[in-house]
Design a protein around this motif. Structure first.
Motif, PDB file in Angstrom:
ATOM      1  N   GLN A  10      -9.111   1.009   8.553  1.00 46.44           N
ATOM      2  CA  GLN A  10      -9.872  -0.234   8.568  1.00 46.44           C
ATOM      3  C   GLN A  10      -9.260  -1.246   7.605  1.00 46.44           C
ATOM      4  O   GLN A  10      -9.189  -2.441   7.905  1.00 46.44           O
ATOM      5  CB  GLN A  10     -11.333   0.024   8.188  1.00 46.44           C
ATOM      6  CG  GLN A  10     -12.115   0.794   9.233  1.00 46.44           C
ATOM      7  CD  GLN A  10     -13.475   1.223   8.704  1.00 46.44           C
ATOM      8  OE1 GLN A  10     -13.579   1.764   7.601  1.00 46.44           O
ATOM      9  NE2 GLN A  10     -14.512   0.983   9.498  1.00 46.44           N
ATOM     10  N   ARG A  12      -6.130  -1.435   6.770  1.00 47.05           N
ATOM     11  CA  ARG A  12      -4.890  -1.918   7.423  1.00 47.05           C
ATOM     12  C   ARG A  12      -5.215  -3.015   8.438  1.00 47.05           C
ATOM     13  O   ARG A  12      -4.539  -4.040   8.498  1.00 47.05           O
ATOM     14  CB  ARG A  12      -4.168  -0.753   8.086  1.00 47.05           C
ATOM     15  CG  ARG A  12      -2.950  -1.117   8.921  1.00 47.05           C
ATOM     16  CD  ARG A  12      -1.812  -1.611   8.023  1.00 47.05           C
ATOM     17  NE  ARG A  12      -0.657  -2.032   8.756  1.00 47.05           N
ATOM     18  CZ  ARG A  12       0.411  -1.267   8.984  1.00 47.05           C
ATOM     19  NH1 ARG A  12       0.461  -0.035   8.549  1.00 47.05           N
ATOM     20  NH2 ARG A  12       1.433  -1.744   9.636  1.00 47.05           N
ATOM     21  N   LYS A  13      -6.275  -2.804   9.218  1.00 50.10           N
ATOM     22  CA  LYS A  13      -6.668  -3.810  10.211  1.00 50.10           C
ATOM     23  C   LYS A  13      -7.079  -5.116   9.529  1.00 50.10           C
ATOM     24  O   LYS A  13      -6.713  -6.201   9.971  1.00 50.10           O
ATOM     25  CB  LYS A  13      -7.804  -3.280  11.082  1.00 50.10           C
ATOM     26  CG  LYS A  13      -7.361  -2.236  12.072  1.00 50.10           C
ATOM     27  CD  LYS A  13      -8.539  -1.698  12.873  1.00 50.10           C
ATOM     28  CE  LYS A  13      -8.083  -0.540  13.750  1.00 50.10           C
ATOM     29  NZ  LYS A  13      -9.212   0.097  14.438  1.00 50.10           N
ATOM     30  N   LEU A  14      -7.836  -4.995   8.425  1.00 49.11           N
ATOM     31  CA  LEU A  14      -8.228  -6.193   7.683  1.00 49.11           C
ATOM     32  C   LEU A  14      -7.011  -6.904   7.104  1.00 49.11           C
ATOM     33  O   LEU A  14      -6.915  -8.132   7.136  1.00 49.11           O
ATOM     34  CB  LEU A  14      -9.216  -5.844   6.572  1.00 49.11           C
ATOM     35  CG  LEU A  14     -10.648  -5.511   6.992  1.00 49.11           C
ATOM     36  CD1 LEU A  14     -11.478  -5.091   5.779  1.00 49.11           C
ATOM     37  CD2 LEU A  14     -11.303  -6.694   7.685  1.00 49.11           C
ATOM     38  N   ASP A  16      -3.928  -6.786   8.216  1.00 46.93           N
ATOM     39  CA  ASP A  16      -3.195  -7.409   9.325  1.00 46.93           C
ATOM     40  C   ASP A  16      -3.865  -8.710   9.770  1.00 46.93           C
ATOM     41  O   ASP A  16      -3.208  -9.603  10.288  1.00 46.93           O
ATOM     42  CB  ASP A  16      -3.084  -6.439  10.507  1.00 46.93           C
ATOM     43  CG  ASP A  16      -2.122  -5.289  10.232  1.00 46.93           C
ATOM     44  OD1 ASP A  16      -1.335  -5.379   9.262  1.00 46.93           O
ATOM     45  OD2 ASP A  16      -2.173  -4.287  10.989  1.00 46.93           O
ATOM     46  N   ALA A  17      -5.196  -8.801   9.556  1.00 43.28           N
ATOM     47  CA  ALA A  17      -5.948 -10.005   9.938  1.00 43.28           C
ATOM     48  C   ALA A  17      -6.002 -11.034   8.802  1.00 43.28           C
ATOM     49  O   ALA A  17      -6.695 -12.039   8.922  1.00 43.28           O
ATOM     50  CB  ALA A  17      -7.360  -9.608  10.367  1.00 43.28           C
ATOM     51  N   GLY A  18      -5.314 -10.771   7.691  1.00 44.34           N
ATOM     52  CA  GLY A  18      -5.238 -11.755   6.614  1.00 44.34           C
ATOM     53  C   GLY A  18      -5.948 -11.402   5.321  1.00 44.34           C
ATOM     54  O   GLY A  18      -5.914 -12.185   4.374  1.00 44.34           O
ATOM     55  N   ALA A  19      -6.586 -10.231   5.260  1.00 45.52           N
ATOM     56  CA  ALA A  19      -7.233  -9.818   4.006  1.00 45.52           C
ATOM     57  C   ALA A  19      -6.164  -9.491   2.965  1.00 45.52           C
ATOM     58  O   ALA A  19      -5.048  -9.098   3.306  1.00 45.52           O
ATOM     59  CB  ALA A  19      -8.126  -8.602   4.235  1.00 45.52           C
ATOM     60  N   LYS A  57     -10.060 -14.613   3.024  1.00 43.20           N
ATOM     61  CA  LYS A  57     -11.509 -14.563   3.199  1.00 43.20           C
ATOM     62  C   LYS A  57     -12.063 -13.171   2.891  1.00 43.20           C
ATOM     63  O   LYS A  57     -13.260 -13.001   2.725  1.00 43.20           O
ATOM     64  CB  LYS A  57     -11.878 -14.977   4.614  1.00 43.20           C
ATOM     65  CG  LYS A  57     -11.487 -16.413   4.930  1.00 43.20           C
ATOM     66  CD  LYS A  57     -12.287 -16.953   6.072  1.00 43.20           C
ATOM     67  CE  LYS A  57     -11.915 -18.339   6.500  1.00 43.20           C
ATOM     68  NZ  LYS A  57     -11.665 -19.316   5.530  1.00 43.20           N
ATOM     69  N   LYS A  58     -11.163 -12.171   2.803  1.00 41.58           N
ATOM     70  CA  LYS A  58     -11.581 -10.805   2.502  1.00 41.58           C
ATOM     71  C   LYS A  58     -10.574 -10.165   1.546  1.00 41.58           C
ATOM     72  O   LYS A  58      -9.378 -10.447   1.610  1.00 41.58           O
ATOM     73  CB  LYS A  58     -11.680  -9.971   3.776  1.00 41.58           C
ATOM     74  CG  LYS A  58     -12.763 -10.469   4.717  1.00 41.58           C
ATOM     75  CD  LYS A  58     -12.873  -9.626   5.948  1.00 41.58           C
ATOM     76  CE  LYS A  58     -13.975 -10.246   6.816  1.00 41.58           C
ATOM     77  NZ  LYS A  58     -14.212  -9.520   8.021  1.00 41.58           N
TER      78      LYS A  58
END
Length: 185
Positions: A10, A12-14, A16-19, A57-58
């Motif tokens: 999870q 890694r996914k965050l 990859d989304a810019g966290a 944002k995260k």
């Protein structure tokens, strides 16, 4: 405030989304092994300034095993101005999940690892000297054992403190992703 705990996949996914991944381990640990793109911001230096989340944002906090990133630690949530999470199991769980890390074996050994090597050498020397020279040397092994018990119960290791004062531990490695905050050791 309690932070939400997430798995390495999870995280890694965050990411990859810019966290932003914020590694709270000490600089020498980070220098030897880290997640690519993670930001070094040692937990021991949290009071000295907040990490630059670079507009993310995260944020996801991580350490070696998850022991230092307690989801109930108010310092973690307070040091970022965005949604924050704690990665369960730290970089160890990240590697177990088959996710990549950057390693630099030639970087300095962590102060804690150096302290454990010294403790092991002293305990072994105490045993050997006590067996072959004079039984009074067994007290050295007992002293080291008591020191390890003290360190385990108080979360403070006097030997690591003294090892951190040695000349080779005073050099401050330049770290990718470092925040410029003072180095341990």
């Amino acid at each position: 405030m309690t932070l939400k705990t997430i798995s390495p996949t999870q995280a890694r996914k965050l990411a990859d989304a810019g966290a932003i991944l914020i590694d709270v381990r000490e600089p020498r640990e980070y220098a030897r092994e880290r997640i690519s793109g993670s930001l070094s911001h040692p937990l021991s230096r949290m009071r000295q300034g907040n990490p630059d989340t670079q507009g993310a944002k995260k944020a996801v906090f991580l350490c070696a095993s998850g022991a230092r990133t307690n989801p109930k630690n108010p310092a973690l949530a307070a040091c970022v101005d965005c949604d924050a999470y704690v990665m369960e199991g730290g970089i160890i769980a990240w590697k177990r999940a088959g996710l990549p890390v950057e390693r630099e074996e030639r970087k300095p050994m962590s102060v804690l690892r150096q302290a454990l090597l010294v403790a092991g050498a002293l305990a072994t020397a105490g045993y050997l000297l006590g067996t072959f020279v004079n039984p009074a040397w067994h007290l050295l092994s007992l002293l080291v054992g008591c020191g390890l018990l003290f360190s385990g119960t108080t979360n403070f290791c006097p030997m690591a403190f003294f090892v951190s004062l040695l000349p080779w531990n005073r050099n401050k490695p330049k770290l990718p992703g470092a925040t410029g905050i003072g180095q341990f050791g």
